[in-house]
Motif scaffolding. Structure first.
Motif, mmCIF file in Angstrom:
data_model
loop_
_atom_site.group_PDB
_atom_site.id
_atom_site.type_symbol
_atom_site.label_atom_id
_atom_site.label_comp_id
_atom_site.label_asym_id
_atom_site.label_seq_id
_atom_site.Cartn_x
_atom_site.Cartn_y
_atom_site.Cartn_z
ATOM 1 N N HIS A 100 52.197 34.867 43.408
ATOM 2 C CA HIS A 100 52.330 33.620 42.656
ATOM 3 C C HIS A 100 51.776 33.831 41.250
ATOM 4 C CE1 HIS A 100 52.106 29.318 41.734
ATOM 5 N NE2 HIS A 100 50.875 29.531 41.310
ATOM 6 N N TYR A 101 52.476 33.309 40.263
ATOM 7 C CA TYR A 101 52.029 33.273 38.880
ATOM 8 C C TYR A 101 51.546 34.641 38.400
ATOM 9 C CZ TYR A 101 51.314 29.898 35.118
ATOM 10 O OH TYR A 101 51.442 29.150 33.976
ATOM 11 N N THR A 102 52.395 35.630 38.570
ATOM 12 C CA THR A 102 52.071 36.958 38.063
ATOM 13 C C THR A 102 52.292 36.993 36.553
ATOM 14 O OG1 THR A 102 54.275 37.532 38.790
ATOM 15 C CG2 THR A 102 52.480 38.339 40.114
ATOM 16 N N ASN A 103 51.459 37.753 35.876
ATOM 17 C CA ASN A 103 51.568 37.850 34.419
ATOM 18 C C ASN A 103 50.952 39.164 33.958
ATOM 19 O OD1 ASN A 103 52.506 36.636 32.082
ATOM 20 N ND2 ASN A 103 51.421 34.737 32.490
ATOM 21 N N THR A 157 48.353 40.746 36.727
ATOM 22 C CA THR A 157 47.493 39.943 37.604
ATOM 23 C C THR A 157 48.335 38.845 38.233
ATOM 24 O OG1 THR A 157 45.412 38.701 37.756
ATOM 25 C CG2 THR A 157 46.750 38.309 35.810
ATOM 26 N N GLY A 158 47.826 38.292 39.311
ATOM 27 C CA GLY A 158 48.525 37.211 39.990
ATOM 28 C C GLY A 158 47.786 36.856 41.264
ATOM 29 N N MET A 159 48.318 35.900 41.983
ATOM 30 C CA MET A 159 47.705 35.467 43.243
ATOM 31 C C MET A 159 48.655 35.763 44.402
ATOM 32 S SD MET A 159 44.781 34.024 42.431
ATOM 33 C CE MET A 159 44.384 33.318 44.037
ATOM 34 N N ARG A 193 43.258 37.000 44.340
ATOM 35 C CA ARG A 193 43.793 37.429 43.050
ATOM 36 C C ARG A 193 43.819 38.960 42.999
ATOM 37 N NH1 ARG A 193 45.224 35.911 38.551
ATOM 38 N NH2 ARG A 193 44.610 33.732 38.864
ATOM 39 N N THR A 204 44.520 42.371 40.378
ATOM 40 C CA THR A 204 44.684 42.892 39.011
ATOM 41 C C THR A 204 45.001 44.366 39.207
ATOM 42 O OG1 THR A 204 43.030 41.313 38.225
ATOM 43 C CG2 THR A 204 43.592 43.131 36.742
#
Lengths: 445, 481
Positions: free
Chosen positions: A362-365, A375-377, A398, A400
Motif C-alpha cells: 500500500h502507498y509505495t513511493n 518504501t510502503g506498507m 512498513r 524500506t
C-alpha cells in the motif's frame, strides 16, 4: 462510440487545416462505466463519455501542442490553430528530427462486440454476488468494477493512419472483517470471462486467514510476495528506470549498466505489447507498431523503451512506447512480463523456516529513485510463516527496501502468473520468494 | 447554459428523482515546461462537458458527456436515472441529504492580472532565464522549469433551485535542479516547492511574487552541494520541519484521515479508511495543546478555496483540531448528519466527468508564536528538513514516512552541516502530540497542492495547506538504509 470512419475523418480534417511542416492528431475516445461499492452497498455508480483530440504541430524545429474535446469542425480547427500559434512563439528543439513514418504492424483483436450489451444492472448483479458471498461469512465487501470502451487513433502528415477500439473490465474487491481484510482483482477483455465468485472467494479466504493479527517487530525477514505485491514493485521499476528519458539523463537505475548483471540470474523482465497473454495493443500513441523489448534477461540489463523523439535523439529506432504527447515521463513500457519459475505459492510457503507472506503493498513511493529504494506498507493480509506453514497473521508493517537488491535475492518463482492492471499499464507476473526483505516500522492494525 | 441547466433539472423532477444536480464546466489550461535550455512542453488544452448526478429510490447514479446540447443532456439524464436504479439493487440504506441553504449566485475569479493575457513568449522567457542561471552552476546536470495556468467557468444547478456560476483562475510555477555525481548518485533541489512548485487561486501577479530568478542560483548550488553532504543521521531525535514539508505532513496525517467518506468506509477498497473514527470526535487528543488545524475554503487565493462546493454548499472555515483535540470532519450532505454534524462544504469533483466526493479544502496549521531561529535554538541534537521528496502512509493513516530533499544537522541550538536523503517516520497522533513549537505568522504560507489523488476513477484535486515550520520531539529519523 464513434467508429473508425468518423474518427479518422475528423482527424484527417484536422490534418488538412494545418499549414505547419508536420502535424499529428491523436484521438482518445472513452466510454467508461464504474460501479463502486463499500459497506456492502453500491455507493457510487458513474458513466463518462468523452473524446478528445491532441494536436502536435511542427514548424521547422518548433513544436506546439493543443488539446480539445470539442470535436465539431470549429473545435478541431481551433485546436489546430492554437497549436500552430504556440509553435510560432516557442524555441527550436534541435533534437527533434521528424514525426514517425508509417510502419506495417500486426492486427490484434482488442474489441469484443458482445461487451456492448453490458448494462449497469449486469455490472450491479456481479457486485451483488460478491456482496452476498462476503455477507454469508459475516464479512463486508467493498471494491470497484469498471468497464471501458476506448477508441485510439493517430494520423500524421507523414502518412500514419491507425485506429484501434478496445474493451476491458477491471473488478477489484476488498473483503473486511472486524480486524482483517483480503484483496483480489481480475482484469479481462470480455465480460463473459469474469468470474466474480472466484474473485470474492479469494479475498474472503485471505480476510478470514488474517483475523486477529499479532504484533511483531520490524527487521530483516525472508518474504514471499504474491503477484499483487510483485506487480507493485515491477510497476515502480518500470516508471523509474525502463524508459529512454530517465536512462539517458542518468536518473535510471539502469543508466550506464546495459549488459551488466544487476539482478539475480532467475530474473527476466520484458515488455511485449503484442502478446495476447497481457493486454495487447498494436501501436503506441504516435501510431508506431509495438515491439517486444527485453529489459532484464537472466539478471542482465538488456534494454530500454523508446518513442520517436528519444529514438532520433539517441540514434536508434522507436520501440513503439510513446505516451500521449507531450509526455514529461518520456516513453514507458505498458505491457510488462516477468518470466515464470517452476514453483508454486504453496511450495514456497513449505520452503520457509521463518518468514513473512505479503499479500499486497500500500502507498509505495520511491525514497531514492536512482537506487530504486522504495518504501510502503503491507495491507490486506500479512502472515508469519514458521516451519513451512502459515502460523498466524501479523499486523501491517512498513518496508524500506532497495528493489534491485531484492531482485538479486529471489530464491523461488512461481510457475503461475497473474495478469494485473496497474495505474497505466498491465503486467503479467509470478509470486516470488526473497531471502531478505527490510521492514523498518509497524502500525497498530 | 443557464436555460439548459434549469430545463434538465425540471425534467429530472418530472421523472420523479429525489434529487438531481448538474455541473457544466468549461476549462482551459496553459502549460509550459522547459528542460536544459529547451522547451519540452508548451500547450493549450481545452475541455468542456457536463455531469448529472441523480438520487433516486435512495441510490445514486451519475453520467456525463462532452457533447453539450439538449439531446445529449436528456440522454445523460436518462443514463443517470437507470444507473441509480441499478445501484439500488445493492442498497443497504436510503441515502438522505442534509438540508442546506439554497443559493443563486455568480462569483468572479480573483486574479488581479489574467495570466491568459500575458504573452506566451514572456512566460517562456522567464523560465529560460531561470534555466540559464541554473546552467551557470558547475555540476548541475538537469534543469527544469514549469508554469501552469488554468481558467474555468463552472455552472451548477440543482432540483432544489440552486443556480451558481463560478469563475476561477489558477497559476503556478516551479523550478528544479538535478546534480549527478560521477558514480551516478542523483540529488535534486526544487523551488518554491517540489512536484511543480507552488500554486494559488490567483493570476500572473503570483508568478511574479515567486521570484524564481532570484532563487535559481541558490537552488542549483544546493543540488550540487548535496552530492558531498553527510548522510542523514539515524536514530531518535528532535526535528524541525520546514513550511512546505509541513504542508504535506498536515495533508497526509490529518487532511485525509478527517474525510468523513473515508471514515465511514466509502474509500476502503482503494486508499483505505481512517483511525479517526466517529467515537473519537470531541474526545481524542490528536496533538499537543498548541496544535490548531482548520479547514477553511475562504482563505483568499488558497488553491483549496472556493465560494461554493460541488453540491452548492457555501465554502466555510471550521476547526478540525482545536487545542490539540480532534473536533471536526470534512463532510458532505450525505455523510454529515451521520455523525451529528452540518455539511461544511467539502464536496468537489476533478471535472465535469467525475462525481463529487469529499475533498480537502485548505487545511491549515494555525501559526504559533516562535521564530524559526527560536525553534532551532531549542534543539540540542536533531535535524532541520525542507521540501518533500517522498511520502507514504498506511491505509488507516497512522504510520507515515517522509523523505525530504535537504536537511541540516542541529547541534546545541545551531544549524550545522548539510545532510542528504533525510527521512523521518512516526505514528500520526504520537507525532503531533510531540509538537512543542510552531513558527509565527511571518513564516506562514498557504501552499498549493495540485495533485491530491482520491477516488475511483481516480480524481486529482487542487487543495492547499497553510503552514509554518514546526518542531517535534523524539522522532525517528534516518530510516533509509
Amino acid at each position: 462510440m464513434r467508429g473508425r470512419e468518423e474518427v479518422i475523418n475528423s482527424l484527417k480534417e484536422g490534418l488538412s487545416i494545418s499549414s505547419a511542416d508536420e502535424v499529428e492528431l491523436l484521438f482518445l475516445g472513452k466510454g467508461s462505466s464504474l460501479t463502486r461499492y463499500a459497506n456492502s452497498t453500491i455507493h457510487q455508480n458513474v458513466k463518462e463519455s468523452n473524446s478528445e483530440i491532441r494536436v502536435r504541430v511542427v514548424i521547422g524545429k518548433k513544436i506546439g501542442f493543443s488539446q480539445t474535446n470539442d470535436l465539431t469542425k470549429e473545435g478541431i480547427k481551433k485546436a489546430v490553430l492554437d497549436a500552430e500559434k504556440i509553435a510560432k512563439v516557442t524555441k527550436e528543439d534541435p533534437d527533434f528530427v521528424k514525426l514517425p513514418e508509417p510502419e506495417e504492424g500486426k492486427d490484434i483483436k482488442t474489441f469484443f462486440e458482445e461487451n456492448l450489451n453490458v448494462k449497469p444492472e449486469d455490472m450491479a448483479e456481479k457486485v451483488v454476488n460478491v456482496i452476498k458471498r462476503a455477507e454469508s461469512k459475516n464479512l463486508i465487501a467493498s471494491g470497484a468494477f469498471s468497464f471501458d470502451i476506448n477508441e485510439y487513433a493517430v494520423v500524421n502528415s507523414r502518412g500514419i493512419e491507425k485506429y484501434q477500439p478496445y474493451t476491458s473490465f477491471f473488478f477489484t474487491t476488498v473483503i473486511m472483517g472486524e480486524n482483517s481484510s483480503g484483496y483480489a482483482d481480475r482484469f479481462s477483455m470480455k465480460f463473459s470471462e469474469l468470474d466474480e465468485n472466484s474473485l470474492a472467494d479469494e479475498a474472503i479466504e485471505r480476510a478470514l486467514m488474517a483475523k486477529n493479527p499479532k504484533d511483531i517487530e520490524p527487521g530483516k525477514y525472508e518474504v514471499i510476495l504474491t503477484e499483487y505485491a510483485v506487480e507493485d514493485v515491477i510497476s515502480f521499476l518500470s516508471y523509474l528506470g525502463f524508459g529512454a528519458k530517465q536512462f539517458h539523463q542518468g536518473t535510471s537505475f539502469l543508466s550506464g549498466k546495459i549488459c551488466e548483471k544487476i539482478m539475480g540470474e532467475n530474473i527476466t523482465i520484458w515488455d511485449d505489447g503484442l502478446n495476447p497473454e497481457g493486454a495487447p495493443i498494436p501501436f503506441d500513441f504516435e501510431g508506431v507498431p509495438k515491439k517486444k523489448v527485453m529489459l532484464i534477461e537472466n539478471g542482465v540489463a538488456k534494454g530500454i523503451v523508446y518513442d520517436s523523439y528519444h529514438a532520433f535523439k539517441y540514434h536508434t529506432k522507436s520501440t513503439g512506447h510513446a505516451l500521449p504527447q507531450p509526455s514529461s515521463f518520456g516513453p514507458l513500457p505498458l505491457n510488462i512480463f516477468m518470466k515464470e519459475g517452476t514453483s508454486s505459492l504453496s511450495d514456497m510457503i513449505k520452503n520457509v523456516k521463518k518468514g513473512i507472506l505479503i499479500s499486497r503493498f500500500h502507498y509505495t513511493n520511491p525514497l531514492d529513485p536512482k537506487r530504486a529504494i522504495i518504501t510502503g506498507m503491507t495491507r490486506d493480509g500479512t502472515f508469519m510463516i514458521e516451519n513451512g506453514k502459515i502460523s498466524y497473521p501479523v499486523k501491517n508493517m512498513r518496508f524500506t527496501q532497495n528493489m534491485i537488491e531484492m531482485l538479486n535475492g529471489v530464491v523461488e518463482i512461481s510457475k503461475n502468473r497473474k495478469k494485473q492492471k496497474g495505474m497505466i499499464h498491465v503486467s503479467v507476473v509470478p509470486c516470488i520468494r526473497v531471502k531478505e526483505f527490510n521492514f523498518t516500522g509497524k502500525t497498530e492494525f | 447554459m443557464k436555460d439548459l441547466s434549469l430545463w434538465v433539472m425540471e425534467e429530472a423532477k418530472r421523472r420523479g428523482v429525489q434529487f438531481a444536480d448538474i455541473r457544466v464546466i468549461e476549462n482551459e489550461v496553459e502549460s509550459i515546461e522547459t528542460e536544459n535550455g529547451g522547451v519540452s512542453e508548451i500547450g493549450r488544452y481545452r475541455s468542456v462537458g457536463f455531469g448529472i448526478r441523480v438520487l433516486m429510490n435512495g441510490s445514486w447514479g451519475f453520467s456525463s458527456s462532452s457533447r453539450v446540447d439538449k439531446y445529449e443532456i436528456e440522454k445523460v439524464l436518462s443514463e443517470a436515472i437507470s444507473i441509480a436504479k441499478a445501484s439500488s439493487l445493492a442498497k443497504k440504506e436510503y441515502v438522505v441529504l442534509s438540508p442546506v441553504e439554497i443559493y443563486q449566485d455568480e462569483v468572479p475569479h480573483n486574479a488581479k492580472t489574467n495570466p491568459f493575457e500575458i504573452p506566451l513568449d514572456k512566460k517562456l522567457s522567464v523560465l529560460l532565464e531561470v534555466d540559464k542561471i541554473m546552467a551557470g552552476v558547475n555540476g548541475v546536470k538537469i534543469r527544469r522549469g514549469s508554469m501552469y495556468f488554468m481558467k474555468e467557468r463552472k455552472t451548477y444547478a440543482s432540483t432544489e433551485g440552486a443556480f451558481i456560476v463560478q469563475d476561477r483562475i489558477e497559476s503556478g510555477a516551479g523550478i528544479v535542479s538535478f546534480a549527478i555525481s560521477s558514480d551516478g548518485e542523483v540529488q535534486r533541489r526544487s523551488y518554491p516547492n517540489s512536484f511543480g512548485g507552488d500554486f494559488k487561486r490567483a493570476g500572473w501577479e503570483f508568478i511574479e511574487s515567486l521570484k524564481l530568478t532570484e532563487n535559481a542560483e541558490r537552488v542549483a548550488k544546493e543540488s550540487v552541494a548535496l552530492l558531498s553532504a553527510k548522510p542523514c543521521p539515524s536514530g531518535v531525535m528532535d526535528i524541525v520541519i520546514g513550511g512546505s514539508q509541513m504542508a504535506l505532513q498536515v495533508h497526509e496525517s490529518l487532511g485525509h484521515p478527517v474525510e468523513l467518506d473515508r471514515v465511514l468506509g466509502m474509500e476502503a477498497s482503494y486508499a483505505g479508511t481512517s483511525f479517526l473514527t466517529p467515537g473519537k470526535l470531541g474526545n481524542f487528543q490528536y496533538g499537543s495543546k498548541i496544535v490548531n488545524i482548520t479547514a477553511d475554503a475562504t482563505i483568499p487565493e488558497a488553491l483549496g478555496g472556493f465560494a461554493y462546493d460541488d453540491e452548492g454548499v457555501k465554502g466555510q472555515g471550521v476547526y478540525l483540531v482545536k487545542d490539540g483535540l480532534f473536533v471536526g470532519y470534512l463532510t458532505s450532505r450525505e455523510t454529515a448528519h451521520k455523525v451529528g454534524l452540518k455539511p461544511m462544504g467539502a464536496m468537489r469533483a476533478e471535472s465535469w466527468n467525475r462525481i463529487p466526493i469529499i475533498r480537502m479544502t485548505s487545511i491549515n496549521l494555525e501559526p504559533g508564536d516562535m521564530t524559526l531561529e527560536e525553534l532551532i535554538k531549542g534543539v540540542d541534537r536533531g535535524i532541520y528538513v525542507e521540501t518533500n521528496k517522498s511520502w507514504s502512509i498506511d491505509d488507516k493513516r497512522l504510520n507515515f514516512q517522509f523523505g525530504t530533499e535537504i536537511g541540516w544537522e542541529i547541534k546545541n541550538g545551531e544549524l550545522g552541516d548539510m545532510i542528504k536523503n533525510p527521512t523521518y517516520t512516526g505514528i500520526s497522533y504520537e507525532f503531533w502530540r510531540s509538537c512543542d513549537g510552531i513558527a509565527n505568522k511571518d513564516f506562514w504560507n498557504v501552499w498549493g497542492v495540485p495533485n491530491c489523488g482520491k477516488g475511483e476513477p481516480v480524481q486529482s484535486m487542487h487543495v492547499s495547506h497553510g503552514t509554518s515550520p514546526a518542531r517535534f520531539r523524539n522522532v525517528r529519523v534516518g530510516v533509509m538504509k
